[in-house]
Write a protein that holds these residues in place. Sequence first.
Motif, PDB file in Angstrom:
ATOM      1  N   LYS A   1       0.638  -5.109  -8.894  1.00  0.00           N
ATOM      2  CA  LYS A   1       1.687  -6.037  -9.317  1.00  0.00           C
ATOM      3  C   LYS A   1       3.058  -5.356  -9.275  1.00  0.00           C
ATOM      4  O   LYS A   1       4.051  -5.964  -8.836  1.00  0.00           O
ATOM      5  CB  LYS A   1       1.402  -6.551 -10.724  1.00  0.00           C
ATOM      6  N   GLU A   2       3.120  -4.108  -9.678  1.00  0.00           N
ATOM      7  CA  GLU A   2       4.395  -3.374  -9.637  1.00  0.00           C
ATOM      8  C   GLU A   2       4.845  -3.145  -8.201  1.00  0.00           C
ATOM      9  O   GLU A   2       6.043  -3.232  -7.890  1.00  0.00           O
ATOM     10  CB  GLU A   2       4.237  -2.048 -10.380  1.00  0.00           C
ATOM     11  N   ALA A   3       3.891  -2.872  -7.310  1.00  0.00           N
ATOM     12  CA  ALA A   3       4.244  -2.688  -5.902  1.00  0.00           C
ATOM     13  C   ALA A   3       4.775  -3.980  -5.300  1.00  0.00           C
ATOM     14  O   ALA A   3       5.748  -3.981  -4.533  1.00  0.00           O
ATOM     15  CB  ALA A   3       3.019  -2.201  -5.119  1.00  0.00           C
ATOM     16  N   PHE A   4       4.157  -5.116  -5.651  1.00  0.00           N
ATOM     17  CA  PHE A   4       4.636  -6.403  -5.151  1.00  0.00           C
ATOM     18  C   PHE A   4       6.023  -6.722  -5.708  1.00  0.00           C
ATOM     19  O   PHE A   4       6.868  -7.277  -4.998  1.00  0.00           O
ATOM     20  CB  PHE A   4       3.642  -7.514  -5.507  1.00  0.00           C
TER      21      PHE A   4
ATOM     22  N   HIS B   1       5.293   5.537  -4.951  1.00  0.00           N
ATOM     23  CA  HIS B   1       5.825   5.420  -6.307  1.00  0.00           C
ATOM     24  C   HIS B   1       4.751   5.368  -7.391  1.00  0.00           C
ATOM     25  O   HIS B   1       5.087   5.454  -8.581  1.00  0.00           O
ATOM     26  CB  HIS B   1       6.693   4.160  -6.422  1.00  0.00           C
ATOM     27  N   GLY B   2       3.475   5.203  -7.010  1.00  0.00           N
ATOM     28  CA  GLY B   2       2.442   5.027  -8.012  1.00  0.00           C
ATOM     29  C   GLY B   2       2.493   3.619  -8.590  1.00  0.00           C
ATOM     30  O   GLY B   2       3.145   2.717  -8.057  1.00  0.00           O
TER      31      GLY B   2
ATOM     32  N   THR C   1       0.828  -1.206   0.000  1.00  0.00           N
ATOM     33  CA  THR C   1       0.000   0.000   0.000  1.00  0.00           C
ATOM     34  C   THR C   1       0.857   1.249   0.000  1.00  0.00           C
ATOM     35  O   THR C   1       0.625   2.196  -0.772  1.00  0.00           O
ATOM     36  CB  THR C   1      -0.929   0.007   1.230  1.00  0.00           C
ATOM     37  N   LEU C   2       1.859   1.279   0.858  1.00  0.00           N
ATOM     38  CA  LEU C   2       2.674   2.484   0.990  1.00  0.00           C
ATOM     39  C   LEU C   2       3.638   2.652  -0.181  1.00  0.00           C
ATOM     40  O   LEU C   2       3.985   3.780  -0.548  1.00  0.00           O
ATOM     41  CB  LEU C   2       3.432   2.455   2.318  1.00  0.00           C
TER      42      LEU C   2
END
Length: 330
Positions: free
Chosen positions: A261-264, A256-257, A250-251
């Motif tokens: 999937k990109e955050a993971f 970073h937006g 989430t953070l």
Amino acid sequence: MTGTGDAATILPQPDFTTTFPGPFPASPHGDHTERQLLGWLEEYPLLPSAKARGVLVNITSHGASRTFPTADADDLVLFAKLLLWLTAFDDVHGEGNAAGDPVALVDRTAELMLVLAGGPPPLMNPFPAALYDLLARFRTRTGPAAYLRLAASLRDTIMALVWEAHHVAEPERVALATYLEMRPHTVFVRTIIAAAEIVLDYELADAQRALAPVRHLETAVANLAGWINDLASYEREVARGPVQPLSLPTLLRARHGGNLKEAFARASGMCENEAAVARQWITSLACDPPSTLTAHARALEDIARSFIWHTSHARYQGPKSGAARPGRSA
């Protein structure tokens, strides 16, 4: 798969095959520990349902057997009771009061602070009573310095749970740097590290504790524990709704937006890099002749392994029915 508003997709997960390859060693006392925990919950009814007790006792007992696989039976049971108590408190009071009634959580933690200060537990509340029992057992098991380190880590953890409860409704307002500092406490790993010296019967000298390799290793393992947990528990926490969980993915998205999937992928890379740092310092400290430093390095190695093991347990699978982290879940 995920159903969080993003297109359904398989989310990236970290790869530890080169840093912490399995299978991981486990104590032969896991089943014995499980039976002892079930009996302890009869004395201290910390959880409301038989199903919740069964799942939590199973993951705690067998997780503890991988956290400290060389501990003797009595010490393993004592540690597992502490871990069970922490997780049950977070399940019942931390998670339960998080957004709806954080004042009630503050009142419950005040009772615990009185016990940590040496006072008797309040009547008719199993959590302070169980903590009082645990502290008495640890106090007789170790010296004053190790006991005070453990008690201090418990205070930090309890206060971190209060902090978390006051931010869980609006996670996007939490600075990423602040979350990264607080997460090792809410996942309980700092308390586990403090318990290691008691359970495994060694004690670092002050000069050893201050060494940069020791501090770097502890930090890497503490970070890794929280980040692994965040990835493993994310989808179950999302299922609770309606807001996104106060969690690393989430953070990272807020910072970073991008999509989930990109955050993971970003978080998985962080985990893999931190695992490499931990492995570097374990190798460095454990290459010396047997000593308290090598014992500590091996203890931290097993702690990291146990957090990786937790993510495959049934408690992380399916719809969320309680907490879902080895710290907030164990």
